[in-house]
Design a protein around this motif. Structure first.
Motif, PDB file in Angstrom:
ATOM      1  N   ALA A  20      -2.997   2.805  32.640  1.00 21.00           N
ATOM      2  CA  ALA A  20      -4.366   3.255  32.377  1.00 21.00           C
ATOM      3  C   ALA A  20      -5.449   2.497  33.159  1.00 21.00           C
ATOM      4  N   PRO A  21      -5.397   1.171  33.221  1.00 15.81           N
ATOM      5  CA  PRO A  21      -6.494   0.478  33.902  1.00 15.81           C
ATOM      6  C   PRO A  21      -6.320   0.345  35.412  1.00 15.81           C
ATOM      7  N   SER A  22      -5.356   1.063  36.000  1.00 19.77           N
ATOM      8  CA  SER A  22      -5.048   0.848  37.410  1.00 19.77           C
ATOM      9  C   SER A  22      -6.019   1.527  38.372  1.00 19.77           C
ATOM     10  N   ILE A  23      -7.212   1.810  37.947  1.00 21.08           N
ATOM     11  CA  ILE A  23      -8.120   2.556  38.811  1.00 21.08           C
ATOM     12  C   ILE A  23      -9.401   1.790  39.124  1.00 21.08           C
ATOM     13  N   THR A  24      -9.430   0.528  38.753  1.00 19.62           N
ATOM     14  CA  THR A  24     -10.641  -0.250  38.987  1.00 19.62           C
ATOM     15  C   THR A  24     -10.610  -0.886  40.380  1.00 19.62           C
ATOM     16  N   GLY A  25     -11.646  -1.554  40.767  1.00 20.46           N
ATOM     17  CA  GLY A  25     -11.672  -2.286  42.021  1.00 20.46           C
ATOM     18  C   GLY A  25     -12.273  -3.656  41.796  1.00 20.46           C
ATOM     19  N   VAL A  26     -11.839  -4.627  42.572  1.00 21.35           N
ATOM     20  CA  VAL A  26     -12.346  -5.979  42.389  1.00 21.35           C
ATOM     21  C   VAL A  26     -12.849  -6.489  43.726  1.00 21.35           C
ATOM     22  N   SER A  27     -14.016  -7.090  43.744  1.00 22.58           N
ATOM     23  CA  SER A  27     -14.461  -7.744  44.965  1.00 22.58           C
ATOM     24  C   SER A  27     -15.168  -9.041  44.607  1.00 22.58           C
ATOM     25  N   TRP A  28     -15.030 -10.018  45.442  1.00 22.62           N
ATOM     26  CA  TRP A  28     -15.734 -11.264  45.214  1.00 22.62           C
ATOM     27  C   TRP A  28     -15.913 -12.007  46.508  1.00 22.62           C
ATOM     28  N   GLU A  93      -2.414  -5.868  39.524  1.00 23.24           N
ATOM     29  CA  GLU A  93      -3.683  -6.606  39.487  1.00 23.24           C
ATOM     30  C   GLU A  93      -4.840  -5.825  38.864  1.00 23.24           C
ATOM     31  N   ALA A  94      -4.506  -4.889  37.982  1.00 28.10           N
ATOM     32  CA  ALA A  94      -5.569  -4.111  37.327  1.00 28.10           C
ATOM     33  C   ALA A  94      -6.533  -5.025  36.557  1.00 28.10           C
ATOM     34  N   PHE A  95      -6.004  -6.145  36.065  1.00 32.37           N
ATOM     35  CA  PHE A  95      -6.851  -7.099  35.350  1.00 32.37           C
ATOM     36  C   PHE A  95      -7.085  -8.354  36.192  1.00 32.37           C
ATOM     37  N   ARG A  99      -6.951 -17.595  38.328  1.00 30.39           N
ATOM     38  CA  ARG A  99      -7.850 -18.344  37.455  1.00 30.39           C
ATOM     39  C   ARG A  99      -8.882 -17.463  36.746  1.00 30.39           C
ATOM     40  N   HIS A 100      -9.399 -16.459  37.443  1.00 31.56           N
ATOM     41  CA  HIS A 100     -10.446 -15.626  36.843  1.00 31.56           C
ATOM     42  C   HIS A 100      -9.958 -14.248  36.440  1.00 31.56           C
ATOM     43  N   SER A 101      -8.688 -14.172  36.082  1.00 31.15           N
ATOM     44  CA  SER A 101      -8.195 -12.874  35.622  1.00 31.15           C
ATOM     45  C   SER A 101      -8.825 -12.545  34.263  1.00 31.15           C
ATOM     46  N   CYS A 102      -8.716 -11.295  33.874  1.00 29.98           N
ATOM     47  CA  CYS A 102      -9.420 -10.791  32.687  1.00 29.98           C
ATOM     48  C   CYS A 102      -8.940 -11.478  31.404  1.00 29.98           C
ATOM     49  N   ILE A 103      -9.861 -12.022  30.670  1.00 28.34           N
ATOM     50  CA  ILE A 103      -9.467 -12.642  29.391  1.00 28.34           C
ATOM     51  C   ILE A 103      -9.341 -11.584  28.291  1.00 28.34           C
ATOM     52  N   GLY A 104      -9.814 -10.366  28.585  1.00 29.81           N
ATOM     53  CA  GLY A 104      -9.769  -9.311  27.567  1.00 29.81           C
ATOM     54  C   GLY A 104      -8.575  -8.392  27.701  1.00 29.81           C
ATOM     55  N   GLU A 105      -7.595  -8.768  28.571  1.00 31.61           N
ATOM     56  CA  GLU A 105      -6.477  -7.862  28.856  1.00 31.61           C
ATOM     57  C   GLU A 105      -5.734  -7.421  27.590  1.00 31.61           C
ATOM     58  N   ALA A 106      -5.314  -8.374  26.781  1.00 32.11           N
ATOM     59  CA  ALA A 106      -4.543  -8.023  25.578  1.00 32.11           C
ATOM     60  C   ALA A 106      -5.388  -7.168  24.634  1.00 32.11           C
ATOM     61  N   TYR A 107      -6.654  -7.504  24.529  1.00 34.81           N
ATOM     62  CA  TYR A 107      -7.558  -6.753  23.662  1.00 34.81           C
ATOM     63  C   TYR A 107      -7.758  -5.328  24.193  1.00 34.81           C
ATOM     64  N   ALA A 108      -7.865  -5.202  25.527  1.00 35.83           N
ATOM     65  CA  ALA A 108      -8.037  -3.889  26.145  1.00 35.83           C
ATOM     66  C   ALA A 108      -6.814  -3.007  25.857  1.00 35.83           C
ATOM     67  N   TYR A 109      -5.589  -3.584  25.988  1.00 35.01           N
ATOM     68  CA  TYR A 109      -4.386  -2.805  25.688  1.00 35.01           C
ATOM     69  C   TYR A 109      -4.373  -2.368  24.231  1.00 35.01           C
TER      70      TYR A 109
HETATM   71  C1  HEM Z   1      -9.295  -1.610  30.633  1.00 38.27           C
HETATM   72  C2  HEM Z   1     -10.139  -2.618  30.390  1.00 38.27           C
HETATM   73  C3  HEM Z   1     -10.402  -3.774  31.313  1.00 38.27           C
HETATM   74  C4  HEM Z   1     -10.124  -3.907  32.651  1.00 38.27           C
HETATM   75  C5  HEM Z   1      -9.433  -2.924  33.597  1.00 38.27           C
HETATM   76  C6  HEM Z   1     -10.608  -5.223  33.037  1.00 38.27           C
HETATM   77  C7  HEM Z   1     -10.494  -5.747  34.311  1.00 38.27           C
HETATM   78  C8  HEM Z   1     -10.965  -6.976  34.677  1.00 38.27           C
HETATM   79  C9  HEM Z   1     -10.875  -7.524  36.020  1.00 38.27           C
HETATM   80  C10 HEM Z   1     -10.248  -6.807  37.219  1.00 38.27           C
HETATM   81  C11 HEM Z   1     -11.427  -8.755  36.008  1.00 38.27           C
HETATM   82  C12 HEM Z   1     -11.573  -9.727  37.192  1.00 38.27           C
HETATM   83  C13 HEM Z   1     -12.903  -9.491  37.863  1.00 38.27           C
HETATM   84  C14 HEM Z   1     -13.059 -10.346  39.084  1.00 38.27           C
HETATM   85  O1  HEM Z   1     -12.102 -11.031  39.511  1.00 38.27           O
HETATM   86  O2  HEM Z   1     -14.139 -10.329  39.671  1.00 38.27           O
HETATM   87  C15 HEM Z   1     -11.902  -9.005  34.659  1.00 38.27           C
HETATM   88  C16 HEM Z   1     -12.530 -10.156  34.255  1.00 38.27           C
HETATM   89  C17 HEM Z   1     -13.000 -10.375  32.987  1.00 38.27           C
HETATM   90  N1  HEM Z   1     -12.842  -9.554  31.893  1.00 38.27           N
HETATM   91 FE1  HEM Z   1     -11.973  -7.723  31.912  1.00 38.27          FE
HETATM   92  N2  HEM Z   1     -11.166  -5.850  31.943  1.00 38.27           N
HETATM   93  C18 HEM Z   1     -11.053  -5.005  30.868  1.00 38.27           C
HETATM   94  C19 HEM Z   1     -11.464  -5.253  29.575  1.00 38.27           C
HETATM   95  C20 HEM Z   1     -12.057  -6.418  29.149  1.00 38.27           C
HETATM   96  C21 HEM Z   1     -12.433  -6.697  27.768  1.00 38.27           C
HETATM   97  C22 HEM Z   1     -12.195  -5.732  26.599  1.00 38.27           C
HETATM   98  C23 HEM Z   1     -13.016  -7.931  27.765  1.00 38.27           C
HETATM   99  C24 HEM Z   1     -13.585  -8.733  26.625  1.00 38.27           C
HETATM  100  C25 HEM Z   1     -13.463  -8.407  25.365  1.00 38.27           C
HETATM  101  C26 HEM Z   1     -13.006  -8.434  29.133  1.00 38.27           C
HETATM  102  C27 HEM Z   1     -13.500  -9.637  29.532  1.00 38.27           C
HETATM  103  C28 HEM Z   1     -13.452 -10.140  30.815  1.00 38.27           C
HETATM  104  C29 HEM Z   1     -14.028 -11.409  31.233  1.00 38.27           C
HETATM  105  C30 HEM Z   1     -14.823 -12.394  30.355  1.00 38.27           C
HETATM  106  C31 HEM Z   1     -13.733 -11.562  32.596  1.00 38.27           C
HETATM  107  C32 HEM Z   1     -14.116 -12.729  33.517  1.00 38.27           C
HETATM  108  C33 HEM Z   1     -13.026 -13.775  33.509  1.00 38.27           C
HETATM  109  C34 HEM Z   1     -13.381 -14.924  34.454  1.00 38.27           C
HETATM  110  O3  HEM Z   1     -14.165 -14.754  35.376  1.00 38.27           O
HETATM  111  O4  HEM Z   1     -12.829 -16.027  34.245  1.00 38.27           O
HETATM  112  N3  HEM Z   1     -12.414  -7.489  29.936  1.00 38.27           N
HETATM  113  N4  HEM Z   1     -11.595  -7.909  33.873  1.00 38.27           N
END
Ligand code: HEM
Length: 133
Positions: A20-28, A93-95, A99-109
């Motif tokens: 499901a989340p495999s459609i996002t894009g990341v840039s930094w 890498e959807a999340f 080091r800065h991977s998504c902390i909400g991954e488990a919650y999103a699933y």
């Molecule tokens: C399908 C849902 C989600 C997707 C696909 C997603 C994807 C991502 C991705 C790709 C990043 C990295 C961004 C980057 O490197 O610039 C990220 C970071 C982050 N996400 Fe998510 N996310 C989702 C849901 C959530 C939820 C529900 C939360 C919180 C409840 C959350 C909180 C965060 C936070 C705080 C970061 C920054 C982590 C850091 O910089 O150390 N995300 N997310």
């Protein structure tokens, strides 16, 4: 509105939501030089100050990583295949990764499962067009 989580056989393993989340894009912005290696072994240096873009939709359909890469096949993530882990820990890498991977991954699933459960329990679903093979 209160949505409760009903378990449903279709949602039993993580693979059903992994696509499901495999459609996002990341840039930094790149803060220090680093090297990337192509599948053919070529190495490139990415210099500090550049912006690195990672098209997740594209990366999630790489033919040398994913079998039948254009098919929506959630079993590819399941036991025995695990195509998302086959190459290295950064394949899926959807999340994002590292080091800065998504902390909400488990919650999103969990949320995706709650939404799917709600739909499967409360609605009769049918395909209006043939399933793409
Ligand atoms: C399908 C849902 C989600 C997707 C696909 C997603 C994807 C991502 C991705 C790709 C990043 C990295 C961004 C980057 O490197 O610039 C990220 C970071 C982050 N996400 Fe998510 N996310 C989702 C849901 C959530 C939820 C529900 C939360 C919180 C409840 C959350 C909180 C965060 C936070 C705080 C970061 C920054 C982590 C850091 O910089 O150390 N995300 N997310």
């Amino acid at each position: 509105m209160l949505i409760t989580m009903h378990s449903h056989p279709a949602l039993e393993y993580q693979g059903c939501t992994t696509d499901a989340p495999s459609i996002t894009g990341v840039s930094w912005k790149v803060h220090k030089n680093f090297f990337v290696q192509t599948k053919d072994g070529h190495e490139y240096e990415i210099p500090r100050g550049h912006t690195r873009a990672s098209p997740v939709l594209f990366n999630s359909h790489l033919p040398h990583i994913y079998k039948d890469h254009d098919v929506y096949d959630t079993s590819r993530f399941g036991p025995g295949r695990e195509e998302d882990k086959a190459r290295c820990k950064f394949t899926y890498e959807a999340f994002s990764c590292g080091r800065h991977s998504c902390i909400g991954e488990a919650y999103a699933y969990l949320q995706i499962k709650v939404m799917l459960s709600h739909l499967l329990v409360n609605f009769e679903l049918k395909l209006v067009s043939p399933f793409r093979r």
